[in-house]
Design an enzyme around this catalytic site. Structure first.
Site, PDB file in Angstrom:
ATOM      1  N   GLY A  75       8.997  -4.576  -8.433  1.00  0.00           N
ATOM      2  CA  GLY A  75       9.840  -3.481  -8.902  1.00  0.00           C
ATOM      3  C   GLY A  75      11.330  -3.770  -8.753  1.00  0.00           C
ATOM      4  N   GLY A  79       0.817  -1.212   0.000  1.00  0.00           N
ATOM      5  CA  GLY A  79       0.000   0.000   0.000  1.00  0.00           C
ATOM      6  C   GLY A  79       0.849   1.258   0.000  1.00  0.00           C
ATOM      7  N   ALA A  80       0.232   2.404   0.387  1.00  0.00           N
ATOM      8  CA  ALA A  80       0.893   3.712   0.282  1.00  0.00           C
ATOM      9  C   ALA A  80       1.414   3.869  -1.148  1.00  0.00           C
ATOM     10  CB  ALA A  80       2.019   3.869   1.307  1.00  0.00           C
ATOM     11  N   GLN A 138      15.237  -8.115  -3.434  1.00  0.00           N
ATOM     12  CA  GLN A 138      13.954  -8.798  -3.197  1.00  0.00           C
ATOM     13  C   GLN A 138      13.492  -9.519  -4.468  1.00  0.00           C
ATOM     14  OE1 GLN A 138      10.407  -7.040  -1.042  1.00  0.00           O
ATOM     15  NE2 GLN A 138       9.760  -6.591  -3.115  1.00  0.00           N
ATOM     16  N   SER A 176       7.414   4.538  -0.953  1.00  0.00           N
ATOM     17  CA  SER A 176       6.406   4.981   0.021  1.00  0.00           C
ATOM     18  C   SER A 176       7.083   5.709   1.172  1.00  0.00           C
ATOM     19  CB  SER A 176       5.630   3.782   0.553  1.00  0.00           C
ATOM     20  OG  SER A 176       5.105   3.042  -0.523  1.00  0.00           O
ATOM     21  N   LYS A 192      13.402  -1.577  -7.985  1.00  0.00           N
ATOM     22  CA  LYS A 192      13.968  -0.765  -6.900  1.00  0.00           C
ATOM     23  C   LYS A 192      14.401  -1.681  -5.762  1.00  0.00           C
ATOM     24  CE  LYS A 192      13.051   2.547  -3.404  1.00  0.00           C
ATOM     25  NZ  LYS A 192      12.619   1.558  -2.391  1.00  0.00           N
ATOM     26  N   GLU A 215       3.397   6.366  -8.057  1.00  0.00           N
ATOM     27  CA  GLU A 215       3.527   6.112  -9.495  1.00  0.00           C
ATOM     28  C   GLU A 215       4.330   4.823  -9.785  1.00  0.00           C
ATOM     29  OE1 GLU A 215       1.959   7.328 -12.002  1.00  0.00           O
ATOM     30  OE2 GLU A 215       3.198   6.170 -13.409  1.00  0.00           O
ATOM     31  N   GLY A 216       5.301   4.517  -8.937  1.00  0.00           N
ATOM     32  CA  GLY A 216       6.091   3.289  -9.141  1.00  0.00           C
ATOM     33  C   GLY A 216       5.201   2.056  -9.097  1.00  0.00           C
ATOM     34  N   HIS A 217       4.325   1.987  -8.100  1.00  0.00           N
ATOM     35  CA  HIS A 217       3.411   0.835  -8.016  1.00  0.00           C
ATOM     36  C   HIS A 217       2.485   0.800  -9.238  1.00  0.00           C
ATOM     37  CE1 HIS A 217       4.144   1.551  -3.578  1.00  0.00           C
ATOM     38  NE2 HIS A 217       4.418   0.272  -3.679  1.00  0.00           N
TER      39      HIS A 217
HETATM   40  O1  PAF Z   1       7.946  -4.740  -1.966  1.00  0.00           O
HETATM   41  C1  PAF Z   1       6.976  -4.793  -1.179  1.00  0.00           C
HETATM   42  O2  PAF Z   1       6.100  -3.942  -1.179  1.00  0.00           O
HETATM   43  C2  PAF Z   1       6.895  -5.936  -0.188  1.00  0.00           C
HETATM   44  O3  PAF Z   1       8.150  -6.313   0.253  1.00  0.00           O
HETATM   45  C3  PAF Z   1       6.107  -7.151  -0.722  1.00  0.00           C
HETATM   46  C4  PAF Z   1       6.775  -7.780  -1.924  1.00  0.00           C
HETATM   47  C5  PAF Z   1       4.694  -6.734  -1.093  1.00  0.00           C
HETATM   48  C6  PAF Z   1       6.011  -8.221   0.364  1.00  0.00           C
HETATM   49  O4  PAF Z   1       5.377  -7.737   1.510  1.00  0.00           O
END
Ligand code: PAF
Length: 285
Positions: free
Chosen positions: A152, A36-37, A158, A191, A154, A40-42
């Protein structure tokens, strides 16, 4: 679709019923997991997802297990109605906003840990963070069972950890990385940028410039050691208070970069603090 009409489901059963209905109609499904939060990236992740599947589901879950005891779980910005409106405007079909009981029910006892790629950089700076990420992403992908999942670049470490996880656990999903969305001064959208004071925000954009300069120096033949030391010092000089890392790493497993030529196989990673805010960014070489 207007924000009011973006359907929201909160249980695994409702999520799966919708995904099943789409599948029965011959439609493919993409997922963009988020906390959440949204910014534009999301939304760029949602738009990329749209190009790869007929239906897009976004999830919002502020995952407690990926925050350390002294991190910002409590104050992490939450605005579901605003997020739903943004998701609808980007072409999302469904928001999955699970209750915590759907992710960590009473008696929950399982943790997913991805060795290797989870260990350096943010793995070292934020102990336990990637175990929380791996666990929740494994669960979200199992719950939604999408054809494609978009994350992403960024959070590049991950992303690579999720690729490893999906491969190792035979989760039938294609993982896609989306390019980093940046503000006009180069600051990677996050965020957490909302925490920055005006003075800190003015400094924050320098991280991108320092990374770009480092990439340039590596391409010109400077050694990894020199580039890392120069980058660290530059961040400190610009006013970053604590540099967690400034390192050149191989993209496939985040191990230290060897000697050139790099052929696009290394990336530079930075993490540093400005006041109470921790910023990360990375750049391809
Ligand atoms: O990148 C994120 O927003 C979080 O790490 C994710 C992948 C949603 C896991 O909680």
């Amino acid at each position: 679709m207007s924000a009011e009409s973006l359907p929201i489901v909160r249980s695994i059963a409702d999520l799966r019923a919708q995904v099943r209905a789409w599948r029965a109609a011959g439609e493919t499904v993409a997922m963009t997991p988020t906390m959440g939060a949204l910014h534009e990236g999301h939304l760029s992740l949602v738009r990329l997802a749209r190009t790869r599947a007929q239906r897009v589901v976004a999830s919002i879950f502020v995952n407690p297990t990926q925050f350390g005891p002294n991190e910002d779980f409590e104050r992490y910005p939450r605005n579901e109605a605003g997020d739903a409106a943004l998701l609808a405007s980007a072409g999302c079909d469904l928001l999955y906003a699970p209750d915590v009981s759907q992710i960590y029910p009473q008696g929950y006892a399982t943790q997913v840990r991805v060795a290797g790629v989870s260990e350096p950089l943010d793995g070292a700076a934020r102990p336990g963070h990637f175990d929380g990420v791996a666990t929740v992403v494994a669960k979200l992908l199992n719950q939604a069972q999408p054809d494609v999942a978009v994350f992403g670049e960024k959070d590049f470490q991950q992303l690579q950890l999720i690729r490893r996880l999906v491969c190792d656990l035979d989760i039938p999903v294609e993982v896609l990385g989306a390019p980093i969305a940046r503000d006009t001064d180069g600051l990677a959208l996050s965020s957490r940028n909302a925490y920055l004071s005006a003075e800190e925000r003015a400094i924050a954009g320098m991280m991108n410039r320092v990374l770009a300069d480092a990439a340039e120096r590596l391409r010109a033949g400077d050694s990894v050691e020199k580039v890392e030391a120069t980058g660290r010092a530059a961040l400190e000089r610009h006013g970053f208070q604590r540099v967690d890392y400034f390192e050149v790493r191989q993209i496939h497993d985040l191990s230290p970069a060897g000697l050139p030529p790099y052929d696009g196989q290394v990336r530079i990673f930075a993490a540093a603090h400005l006041g109470k805010t921790r910023l990360i960014d990375n750049m391809a070489v």
